[in-house]
Design an enzyme around this catalytic site. Structure first.
Site, PDB file in Angstrom:
ATOM      1  N   HIS A 154     -22.014   9.699  28.707  1.00 38.16           N
ATOM      2  CA  HIS A 154     -22.104  11.546  28.675  1.00 38.16           C
ATOM      3  C   HIS A 154     -22.305  12.420  28.875  1.00 38.16           C
ATOM      4  O   HIS A 154     -23.885  12.729  28.561  1.00 38.16           O
ATOM      5  CB  HIS A 154     -20.313  11.732  28.204  1.00 38.16           C
ATOM      6  CG  HIS A 154     -19.107  10.296  28.065  1.00 38.16           C
ATOM      7  ND1 HIS A 154     -18.374  10.664  29.426  1.00 38.16           N
ATOM      8  CD2 HIS A 154     -18.595   9.114  26.916  1.00 38.16           C
ATOM      9  CE1 HIS A 154     -17.361   9.913  29.062  1.00 38.16           C
ATOM     10  NE2 HIS A 154     -17.942   9.019  28.380  1.00 38.16           N
ATOM     11  N   ASP A 175     -21.488  18.243  33.377  1.00 38.94           N
ATOM     12  CA  ASP A 175     -20.162  17.579  34.189  1.00 38.94           C
ATOM     13  C   ASP A 175     -20.361  18.521  35.513  1.00 38.94           C
ATOM     14  O   ASP A 175     -20.264  18.022  36.437  1.00 38.94           O
ATOM     15  CB  ASP A 175     -19.453  18.069  33.369  1.00 38.94           C
ATOM     16  CG  ASP A 175     -19.163  16.283  32.836  1.00 38.94           C
ATOM     17  OD1 ASP A 175     -20.297  14.761  32.731  1.00 38.94           O
ATOM     18  OD2 ASP A 175     -18.317  15.809  31.915  1.00 38.94           O
TER      19      ASP A 175
END
Length: 397
Positions: free
Chosen positions: A140, A170
């Site tokens: 992540h 991200d």
């Protein structure tokens, strides 16, 4: 904050109007990249997997999904794969965010799609990239920026690294680089007539974002330590300070003339109005903190408003939309009762727009498949390979 009227819903607006994009539904950076393309006018079709529909309020609030139509296809069945290949044949761009090899195993990898459409730009969004020892591992945002060296500089001296939500990895190192890569590939395709694969990895983008720091490190103007440098709270004049009411002010007068204005307006002692030597920085930091702590955040915002002191209040998500500057610019909009950032950047001739609110899963299956030339639509629907849901979403805002 304006709502979309009936005339605006689904009407393309922006510099990418006419561009056809197929997005394979996912989470995080892929959807945000697709949202940005839709905000700039692209006709983005999201391919969702079969499943129970989300409730209306959840759908409306999932603002990363705004601006595009939703098609439900079962890609575990050959007929679903064939339908997706038909859509790819009519598209300019395809975006997917699975682990390496997943799309190939489904039969809709770059080779299969570009056999149908040699001009297709195939955008791939992953954390670790398409190859390398870690390519197949789960991860992540926090893991990607950690490995890229982008997490280490964040935070104060002697403290743990400060995790910056998932904005840096991200969305900064992932989505924005995917969009830039896709648009660059489209520019080249217009000249060569041939598409290509864009491998956008968060770890690559996050590393790219540290470019300036690497340059400073090479010439000795940056130490590979946390909280001791020009831009990481290592200087008293580049930091945040608490006010008497528990608010915070951001301070960043890097240039000498801006610092002098800041120190004067803050009311620092005469010998600190001119920037002191390093051995006086602890006293300077304490003096700045004491001054800010004497009054409220609103007081200090008023003091520094309209000046070149490089001071601004630290606003929460709800507060930001109500600030006079952002309100004047229309930086936030309200769609179906949900406040959210407006499209960015801005274009003077072909302004972007939120094309439509988030779509219920499968709300546009029939119209997209028919409109994009996929054959046998009724058979796909009857067999459950494609699913058409009620397009009406009732806002509970």
């Amino acid at each position: 904050m304006a709502e979309l009227d009936d005339a605006q819903r689904g009407q393309g607006s922006g510099p990418l109007c006419g561009l056809r994009v197929v997005e394979i539904g996912g989470i995080g950076p892929g959807p945000f990249a697709a949202m940005l393309l839709a905000d700039m006018g692209a006709d983005v079709i999201r391919i969702d997997r079969p499943g129970p529909p989300a409730d209306d309020r959840t759908t409306v609030a999932d603002v990363l999904q705004r601006g595009r139509r939703s098609v439900v296809l079962d890609l575990r069945r050959p007929e679903g794969v064939a339908a997706l290949l038909d859509l790819a044949a009519s598209a300019d761009v395809l975006i997917e965010g699975f682990r390496p090899g997943v799309m190939e195993r489904l039969g809709v990898g770059p080779e299969e799609c570009r056999a149908r459409n040699p001009r297709l730009v195939y955008g791939r969004m992953t954390g670790w990239g398409q190859e390398g020892p870690w390519a197949g591992m789960a991860g992540h945002d926090v893991n990607y920026i950690a490995l890229a060296g982008a997490l280490h500089p964040l935070g104060r001296e002697g403290e743990a690294p400060a995790v910056p939500v998932n904005l840096l990895g991200d969305f900064g190192g992932g989505s924005l680089y995917l969009v830039a890569g896709v648009l660059a590939a489209l520019w080249e395709t217009a000249r060569s007539g041939t598409g290509q694969v864009v491998d956008a990895a968060v770890v690559d983008g996050a590393a790219s974002l540290t470019t300036m720091l690497h340059g400073m490190l090479a010439v000795g103007s940056w130490r590979d330590e946390r909280g001791v440098n020009l831009l990481d709270t290592g200087r008293p004049w580049y930091d945040v300070y608490e006010t008497s009411d528990g608010g915070w002010m951001s301070v960043g007068p890097l240039e000498v003339r801006f610092y002098n204005e800041f120190a004067t307006l803050l009311g620092l002692p005469e010998d600190l109005v001119r920037r002191p030597r390093a051995d006086e920085w602890p006293r300077l930091r304490a003096a700045i903190a004491e001054a800010f702590a004497a009054h409220t955040r609103d007081h200090w915002e008023a003091v520094f408003a309209g000046t070149d002191a490089c001071v601004a209040p630290v606003l929460g998500l709800k507060e930001a939309a109500e600030h006079p500057h952002l309100a004047a610019r229309g930086t936030f909009v309200e769609i179906e009762g949900v406040r959210q950032p407006a499209p960015a950047p801005r274009f003077d001739r072909t302004p972007g727009a939120v094309q439509r609110p988030p779509a219920r899963r499968g709300a546009h299956t029939r119209e997209v498949l028919e409109g994009w030339g996929v054959g046998g639509v009724e058979g796909l629907l009857a067999a459950g390979v494609a699913v058409q849901e009620d397009a009406t979403v009732e806002s509970s805002a």
